[in-house]
Design a protein around this motif. Sequence first.
Motif, PDB file in Angstrom:
ATOM      1  N   LEU A   1       0.834  -1.201   0.000  1.00 42.89           N
ATOM      2  CA  LEU A   1       0.000   0.000   0.000  1.00 42.89           C
ATOM      3  C   LEU A   1       0.870   1.252   0.000  1.00 42.89           C
ATOM      4  N   GLY A   2       1.999   1.182   0.696  1.00 42.57           N
ATOM      5  CA  GLY A   2       2.929   2.308   0.678  1.00 42.57           C
ATOM      6  C   GLY A   2       3.431   2.597  -0.722  1.00 42.57           C
TER       7      GLY A   2
ATOM      8  N   PRO B   1       7.319  11.939  -3.062  1.00 44.07           N
ATOM      9  CA  PRO B   1       6.888  11.192  -1.877  1.00 44.07           C
ATOM     10  C   PRO B   1       8.001  11.090  -0.838  1.00 44.07           C
ATOM     11  N   ILE B   2       7.589  11.117   0.417  1.00 45.74           N
ATOM     12  CA  ILE B   2       8.508  10.948   1.540  1.00 45.74           C
ATOM     13  C   ILE B   2       7.995   9.782   2.377  1.00 45.74           C
ATOM     14  N   VAL B   3       8.869   8.813   2.631  1.00 46.76           N
ATOM     15  CA  VAL B   3       8.471   7.584   3.319  1.00 46.76           C
ATOM     16  C   VAL B   3       9.202   7.516   4.652  1.00 46.76           C
ATOM     17  N   GLN B   4       8.443   7.299   5.726  1.00 43.58           N
ATOM     18  CA  GLN B   4       9.004   7.325   7.077  1.00 43.58           C
ATOM     19  C   GLN B   4       8.856   5.952   7.724  1.00 43.58           C
TER      20      GLN B   4
ATOM     21  N   GLY C   1      16.479   3.148  14.919  1.00 44.62           N
ATOM     22  CA  GLY C   1      15.943   4.510  14.957  1.00 44.62           C
ATOM     23  C   GLY C   1      15.064   4.821  13.756  1.00 44.62           C
ATOM     24  N   GLU C   2      14.583   6.065  13.717  1.00 46.79           N
ATOM     25  CA  GLU C   2      13.713   6.490  12.629  1.00 46.79           C
ATOM     26  C   GLU C   2      14.514   6.680  11.341  1.00 46.79           C
ATOM     27  N   HIS C   3      13.843   6.422  10.238  1.00 46.02           N
ATOM     28  CA  HIS C   3      14.506   6.376   8.954  1.00 46.02           C
ATOM     29  C   HIS C   3      13.583   7.008   7.914  1.00 46.02           C
ATOM     30  N   VAL C   4      14.128   7.868   7.045  1.00 46.55           N
ATOM     31  CA  VAL C   4      13.312   8.577   6.053  1.00 46.55           C
ATOM     32  C   VAL C   4      13.921   8.376   4.667  1.00 46.55           C
ATOM     33  N   CYS C   5      13.079   7.993   3.704  1.00 43.42           N
ATOM     34  CA  CYS C   5      13.516   7.838   2.317  1.00 43.42           C
ATOM     35  C   CYS C   5      12.698   8.761   1.418  1.00 43.42           C
TER      36      CYS C   5
ATOM     37  N   VAL D   1       3.488   7.450   4.609  1.00 44.92           N
ATOM     38  CA  VAL D   1       3.941   8.050   3.361  1.00 44.92           C
ATOM     39  C   VAL D   1       3.339   9.442   3.305  1.00 44.92           C
ATOM     40  N   VAL D   2       4.173  10.439   3.010  1.00 48.55           N
ATOM     41  CA  VAL D   2       3.733  11.837   3.058  1.00 48.55           C
ATOM     42  C   VAL D   2       3.997  12.514   1.720  1.00 48.55           C
ATOM     43  N   ALA D   3       3.064  13.388   1.333  1.00 47.47           N
ATOM     44  CA  ALA D   3       3.264  14.236   0.155  1.00 47.47           C
ATOM     45  C   ALA D   3       2.971  15.676   0.534  1.00 47.47           C
ATOM     46  N   PHE D   4       3.830  16.576   0.089  1.00 48.80           N
ATOM     47  CA  PHE D   4       3.601  18.013   0.223  1.00 48.80           C
ATOM     48  C   PHE D   4       3.284  18.543  -1.177  1.00 48.80           C
ATOM     49  N   GLY D   5       2.280  19.391  -1.286  1.00 48.78           N
ATOM     50  CA  GLY D   5       1.938  19.903  -2.610  1.00 48.78           C
ATOM     51  C   GLY D   5       0.710  20.780  -2.584  1.00 48.78           C
TER      52      GLY D   5
END
Length: 277
Positions: A83-84, A98-101, A107-111, A151-155
């Motif tokens: 789904l991600g 897209p930003i995936v957390q 620890g926390e990881h961001v792609c 999963v995050v989107a800015f726009g």
Amino acid sequence: MMDIDGTLLDEKGKITPRTRAAVRSALEAGILVTLATARRHFSAALFAADLGLDAPIVSYDGALICEHPDSAIWHTDPLPALLGQAAIDAIKRYGMQPIVQYSLPDGEHVCTGPESGDTVWEANYLRIFSAQIERRSLDDLCADEHDPLRVVAFGPEDRLELVAAELRRLPCQLYFNPLGSYHSPELSVMSPTASKGNALSVIASRLNIPMSQTVTIGDSFNDISMLGVAGLGVAMGQAPHEVRTTAHVLTLPNTDDGAAVAIERYILSTLNGHHPR
């Protein structure tokens, strides 16, 4: 359990002296005080440390609960990787990055995708967290990874709505913020069961706290779930109508120490034998 932005923090993004004093009084009275936020855990933990909290902290809108101060993971509710990737593909189709957390053992990881896909909309986020971000091909942001927390989107709002329209047919949850902390509209895609309300239930069950004895304070749509299930849900005075009607009671806005007033009126006064008015 308290939200951070718009609740714990005033309009300048600060904890006021009155709110700080109210939290301290609650802690001294033996009340468990915790935070629930859309922020990542490392950010929420900064406020928890500032307030001297010793409690599980809810981040990612309920997708992650970590102990504080040692950051041991209590609970996760991630989005399945398939789904991600569907969310990533939809965000890509409408020209956004897209930003995936993730939450990983270390620890926390961001792609995110290659720099060629960057836009002005996520520029503030990428600038602030540049040292923490891994660049990968958009085709495999979720490949060979754990399920992402979000999963995050800015726009622009119109394009985010087009993404949301595609994803509503899938078993996922969507949170839209018309103006997030990074000065841009944002859309978050999460597990359908991740919420602050479910996180409150997890904490209460694990600590053997009756839900009837819980109090939540919040101001936005992502707070509705915890306001509705708590023994007492308190909406901030500036909260939208839908949030205020979900809560049991209303306090003052965050411009007028509303969180402090709620703690004083609905927690501390009851400990002193006074009925809140």
